[in-house]
Motif scaffolding. Structure first.
Motif: not given
Length: 202
Positions: A83-84, A108-112, A116-117, A179-180
């Motif tokens: 969830y970074c 949910s908005l990001l489609g993670t 990851g994202t 890593h974000f």
């Protein structure tokens, strides 16, 4: 690694930077631990003074020695190992006044997924949120070298616009997948070549 807002040297190996292109008028001046709110009239006066200073520097062929700016941003600790991205997007959205989201809502908005994202997902989602406001600024996803990081940081933060970075390596951290983190401030002293960026690491 302990998650916190940190000041780090500009030495990280950079994968992707998402930052501002365009212009914007400031609404406040933010410093670490202290935020000063100014009226539009005061901001216009400061802008006029800054313009006169820049004209003087250009006329006398002088170079500014110190550049710095800090945004008011608090660390949001990621709730799990993947969830970074959502945590970083939550920090940026809140800083820009785009709303306060839970990490689950942002994921949910990001489609993670558990994998990851992607940087593209963060860029597109933040731009979608911006498009619902009167703010005409937009994020753009680019791959950039560490050497070009200074210009990108200054370009965004001088307009009170945070950056998100996907890094593979920085002090006390190495990752093959990246890593974000969010960038909230910088201090560059060109006369001594001392340069730091302040990050919020979820």
């Amino acid at each position: 690694m302990k998650k916190r807002s940190r000041i780090i040297p500009v030495l990280c190996t950079l994968l992707v930077a998402t930052f501002l292109f365009g212009t914007v008028s400031a609404t406040n001046i933010s410093m670490i631990g202290n935020t000063v709110t100014l009226t539009q009239e005061e901001l216009e006066h400061i802008s006029e003074c800054n313009a006169l200073i820049e004209q003087q520097l250009a006329r006398d062929n002088l170079t500014r020695a110190i550049y710095n700016n800090y945004l008011s941003m608090s660390v949001i600790t990621q709730e799990n190992g993947y969830y970074c991205g959502p945590a970083t997007a939550c920090m940026v959205a809140k800083t820009l006044g785009l709303g306060t989201y839970t990490q689950k809502e942002m994921a949910s908005l990001l489609g993670t997924t558990t994998s990851g994202t992607s940087g593209a997902q963060i860029c597109n989602t933040l731009n979608s949120l911006l498009s619902k406001t009167s703010d005409t600024r937009r994020f753009q996803r680019v791959t950039i070298s560490s050497a070009a990081l200074e210009t990108s940081v200054r370009s965004s933060l001088r307009n009170d616009f945070p950056l998100t970075l996907n890094v593979k390596e920085m002090p006390n951290y190495t990752s093959g997948s990246g890593h974000f983190i969010a960038v909230k401030g910088y201090y560059f002293n060109t006369s001594t070549d001392f340069k730091t960026i302040t990050i919020c690491d979820p």
